[in-house]
Enzyme design. Structure first.
Site, PDB file in Angstrom:
ATOM      1  N   GLU A 198     -27.794 -12.811 -39.432  1.00 19.98           N
ATOM      2  CA  GLU A 198     -28.832 -12.071 -38.521  1.00 19.98           C
ATOM      3  C   GLU A 198     -30.112 -11.871 -39.555  1.00 19.98           C
ATOM      4  OE1 GLU A 198     -28.424 -10.477 -35.809  1.00 19.98           O
ATOM      5  OE2 GLU A 198     -26.410 -10.653 -35.521  1.00 19.98           O
ATOM      6  N   CYS A 208     -36.790  -6.364 -38.777  1.00 20.84           N
ATOM      7  CA  CYS A 208     -36.673  -7.561 -38.449  1.00 20.84           C
ATOM      8  C   CYS A 208     -37.286  -7.675 -37.028  1.00 20.84           C
ATOM      9  CB  CYS A 208     -35.353  -8.209 -38.465  1.00 20.84           C
ATOM     10  SG  CYS A 208     -34.172  -6.848 -37.556  1.00 20.84           S
TER      11      CYS A 208
HETATM   12  P1  NAD Z   1     -32.699 -11.588 -48.914  1.00 14.19           P
HETATM   13  O1  NAD Z   1     -32.105 -12.601 -47.964  1.00 14.19           O
HETATM   14  O2  NAD Z   1     -33.362 -11.796 -49.963  1.00 14.19           O
HETATM   15  O3  NAD Z   1     -31.442 -10.500 -49.362  1.00 14.19           O
HETATM   16  C1  NAD Z   1     -30.276 -10.201 -48.395  1.00 14.19           C
HETATM   17  C2  NAD Z   1     -29.059  -9.979 -49.182  1.00 14.19           C
HETATM   18  O4  NAD Z   1     -28.634 -10.969 -49.427  1.00 14.19           O
HETATM   19  C3  NAD Z   1     -29.226  -9.095 -50.500  1.00 14.19           C
HETATM   20  O5  NAD Z   1     -27.806  -8.518 -50.596  1.00 14.19           O
HETATM   21  C4  NAD Z   1     -29.014 -10.153 -51.393  1.00 14.19           C
HETATM   22  O6  NAD Z   1     -28.607  -9.772 -52.758  1.00 14.19           O
HETATM   23  C5  NAD Z   1     -28.230 -11.226 -50.997  1.00 14.19           C
HETATM   24  N1  NAD Z   1     -28.289 -12.502 -51.216  1.00 14.19           N
HETATM   25  C6  NAD Z   1     -29.501 -13.268 -51.123  1.00 14.19           C
HETATM   26  N2  NAD Z   1     -29.388 -14.555 -51.688  1.00 14.19           N
HETATM   27  C7  NAD Z   1     -28.028 -14.749 -51.681  1.00 14.19           C
HETATM   28  C8  NAD Z   1     -26.961 -15.791 -51.760  1.00 14.19           C
HETATM   29  N3  NAD Z   1     -27.440 -17.160 -52.139  1.00 14.19           N
HETATM   30  N4  NAD Z   1     -25.799 -15.722 -51.824  1.00 14.19           N
HETATM   31  C9  NAD Z   1     -25.310 -14.516 -51.506  1.00 14.19           C
HETATM   32  N5  NAD Z   1     -26.022 -13.460 -51.225  1.00 14.19           N
HETATM   33  C10 NAD Z   1     -27.461 -13.418 -51.362  1.00 14.19           C
HETATM   34  O7  NAD Z   1     -33.466 -10.626 -47.949  1.00 14.19           O
HETATM   35  P2  NAD Z   1     -34.087  -8.897 -47.969  1.00 14.19           P
HETATM   36  O8  NAD Z   1     -35.386  -9.493 -48.772  1.00 14.19           O
HETATM   37  O9  NAD Z   1     -33.034  -8.179 -48.723  1.00 14.19           O
HETATM   38  O10 NAD Z   1     -34.377  -8.530 -46.378  1.00 14.19           O
HETATM   39  C11 NAD Z   1     -35.333  -8.847 -45.810  1.00 14.19           C
HETATM   40  C12 NAD Z   1     -35.004 -10.013 -44.681  1.00 14.19           C
HETATM   41  O11 NAD Z   1     -34.055  -9.537 -43.914  1.00 14.19           O
HETATM   42  C13 NAD Z   1     -36.178  -9.889 -43.856  1.00 14.19           C
HETATM   43  O12 NAD Z   1     -36.439 -11.492 -43.575  1.00 14.19           O
HETATM   44  C14 NAD Z   1     -35.767  -9.597 -42.464  1.00 14.19           C
HETATM   45  O13 NAD Z   1     -36.230  -9.948 -41.085  1.00 14.19           O
HETATM   46  C15 NAD Z   1     -34.138  -9.680 -42.682  1.00 14.19           C
HETATM   47  N6  NAD Z   1     -33.601  -8.830 -41.525  1.00 14.19           N
HETATM   48  C16 NAD Z   1     -32.971  -9.277 -40.581  1.00 14.19           C
HETATM   49  C17 NAD Z   1     -32.500  -8.299 -39.778  1.00 14.19           C
HETATM   50  C18 NAD Z   1     -31.551  -8.917 -38.287  1.00 14.19           C
HETATM   51  O14 NAD Z   1     -30.530  -8.162 -37.916  1.00 14.19           O
HETATM   52  N7  NAD Z   1     -31.875 -10.034 -37.973  1.00 14.19           N
HETATM   53  C19 NAD Z   1     -32.116  -6.895 -40.002  1.00 14.19           C
HETATM   54  C20 NAD Z   1     -32.871  -6.590 -41.156  1.00 14.19           C
HETATM   55  C21 NAD Z   1     -33.253  -7.469 -41.886  1.00 14.19           C
END
Ligand code: NAD
Length: 518
Positions: free
Chosen positions: A231, A265
């Site tokens: 997502e 998002c």
């Molecule tokens: P992010 O991808 O930086 O981090 C999300 C999570 O993933 C965190 O818990 C982080 O620690 C973990 N993570 C990051 N890299 C990783 C890796 N290589 N391996 C394992 N875990 C890892 O995102 P963010 O900055 O926390 O959130 C914002 C993003 O989330 C935006 O792009 C937003 O659009 C998206 N989002 C999408 C939805 C949806 O349902 N489509 C909903 C909410 C947010």
């Protein structure tokens, strides 16, 4: 690794989390494995009873829970309540009535050529589901997928974002509610912890976050062939036709662009307005936006409509996009400047925006509403689809036939008509994206099935009949099969011929069976 957690509004340091030690992760997964056997042994009704306890707890303790969410996200108290707590309770309420129906074995059609057999689909648990979440909706991103995975019979390991870990809050809710022990375990830490959790080989990964991290997670999961739901980010377009009620529509657009300070998002990130109403609509949007009360870093208790940005790095991204847009000629009608020394950026409305600006191409994830003029339906569909993302969109018009036509042409996973991000408000609708917004769906029936091993079963009697398609492959069989195919697959079916061939073919297996020595 130590991570400092701060209140984004006041910048006060709240506490520190220590990333989970890698050596301990094996134990987490062992515990999950044991818990999963107990979960799978529960009837679905009993699993439902467990999750209702969470909803009851949230309703009773909403105030302190919302305060906690506000202190780590900087969102407004009403947003914590309406977007997060209400959303979780509404989802539980839906599955309370639906889970048994969705998860019970489904009988499916069995072709006449398989006469005497019965077919069904069963939905088995997968095992342990790893859920990795972002910081924008820390409660809903935890409880919605965790509860769905649990209802489907899985144990859950949940890793919150290091920006909003809500340390202790999830445990407080689960323990306070009396929820089944160890069924949902929380592991704190940053992306290294997320990566280490994947190496524990969960049976499924449900990831919500950035497209960048989604790609890394999918690559890591591929090493172990772990199925993933991704997502990811979005760049939602709203398409506004000339026949709309201006005031109602403007109110909806303003809410959908700025709720959660634009850190959803599915926030509106591109607003396409028909040229006939462009000036009037822009004026109304700006007038409403100017009336919104923005949070005040010196008054935490003051009522507000729009919160602050949760993450400093995200604020920087928003500021950079605004700089790029204004340098290329965009006009700021309101907002646009961060309150000095804070993470507060007032809701910002832009016009004179063009497709070459970052603000139109990249995800912004902040309270910015760029408005673009369009002339024709064809043109606006092209502009809306001209994006690497495909999460959700909205179409605004009194002409519902036109709205349906445009909806059909949009390359996204979700569309709201005369509203925005409302598909997420209905737990019966599956949610997810296409293109760089990811894949996989959760909520609705699919929301439970995505956490299941979908097992197909066909069953027949164990009598003496040797199936005609088994060995040996004889000439009479080879001659009869084409006749059967012709009778059965041509339309209208030749029923009498089919029955006669069936009568000939059925005993053939036994007649021609491989003879065994005595
Ligand atoms: P992010 O991808 O930086 O981090 C999300 C999570 O993933 C965190 O818990 C982080 O620690 C973990 N993570 C990051 N890299 C990783 C890796 N290589 N391996 C394992 N875990 C890892 O995102 P963010 O900055 O926390 O959130 C914002 C993003 O989330 C935006 O792009 C937003 O659009 C998206 N989002 C999408 C939805 C949806 O349902 N489509 C909903 C909410 C947010």
């Amino acid at each position: 690794m130590k991570i400092n957690v701060v209140n984004p509004l006041t910048k006060e340091e709240l506490y520190t989390i220590e990333s989970a030690k890698e050596e301990g992760l094996q134990k987490v997964f062992d515990t999950a494995k044991n818990a999963q056997q107990k979960i799978a042994a529960l009837s679905i009704q009993d699993r439902v009873k467990e999750v209702v306890k969470i909803s009851d707890y949230l309703i009773e303790h909403y105030k302190s829970i919302c305060e906690r969410v506000v202190s780590e996200t900087g969102k407004t108290a009403f947003e914590a309540l309406s977007n997060e707590l209400f959303g979780i309770c509404d989802m539980i309420d839906y599955y309370r009535d639906q889970a048994v129906k969705i998860l019970k074995p489904q009988k499916v059609h069995t072709s006449l050529v398989l006469m005497g057999k019965k077919s069904r689909i069963e939905f088995d648990p997968m095992g342990t589901v790893l859920i990795i979440a972002p910081w924008n909706y820390p409660l809903i991103q935890c409880f919605v997928p965790s509860i769905l995975a649990f209802l489907a019979g899985n144990a859950v390991v949940y890793k919150p974002s290091e920006i909003t870990p809500m340390k202790g809050l999830y445990e407080e809710i689960l323990d306070g509610a009396g929820f089944m022990k160890d069924a949902i375990q929380i592991v704190y830490g940053g992306k290294e912890t997320g990566a280490a959790l994947i190496e524990q080989k969960p049976d499924k990964i449900h990831f919500t976050g950035s497209t960048r991290a989604g790609k890394q997670i999918m690559a890591a999961a591929a090493n172990h062939l772990i199925p993933v739901d991704l997502e990811l980010g979005g760049k939602d377009p709203a398409i506004v036709f000339e026949d709309v009620d201006i005031e109602k529509t403007a109110n909806g657009l303003v809410w959908a662009a700025f709720t959660n300070a634009g850190q959803s998002c599915t926030s509106i990130e591109r607003c396409y307005v028909h040229e006939n109403i462009f000036d009037k609509m822009t004026k109304t949007i700006v007038a409403i936006t100017n009336k919104l009360r923005v949070v005040n870093h010196e008054c935490e208790d003051c009522e507000a409509d729009v919160g602050c940005m949760t993450a400093d790095f995200q604020l920087k991204k928003v500021e950079d996009q605004l700089k790029d847009a204004t340098a290329k000629g965009a006009k700021i009608h309101c907002g646009g400047t961060t309150v000095a020394g804070t993470q507060i950026i007032p809701p910002t409305v832009l016009t004179n925006v063009t497709g070459d600006m970052e603000i139109i191409k990249e995800e912004t994830f902040g309270p910015i509403l760029p408005i673009v003029k369009f002339s024709t339906e064809e043109e606006v569909i092209k502009m809306a689809n001209d994006s690497e993302y495909g999460l959700s969109a909205s179409v605004w018009s009194k002409d519902l036939k036109r709205a349906d036509r445009v909806t059909a042409a949009l390359k996204v996973g979700n569309v709201s008509i005369n509203n925005h991000m409302l598909t997420e408000g209905n737990p019966a609708l599956p949610f997810g994206g296409i293109k760089n917004s990811g894949f996989g769906r959760y909520k609705g029936d699919m929301g439970l099935h995505t956490f299941c091993n979908v097992k197909s079963i066909i069953s027949g009697p164990n009598n003496k009949v040797i199936e005609p398609h088994w060995y040996p492959f004889t000439k009479p069989k080879s001659d009869t099969f084409p006749e059967l195919m012709h009778a059965f697959f041509t339309r209208p079916r030749k029923w009498i011929k089919f029955a006669l061939i069936g009568l000939k073919l059925d005993p053939m297996g036994n007649k021609e069976k491989i003879k065994l020595e005595d």
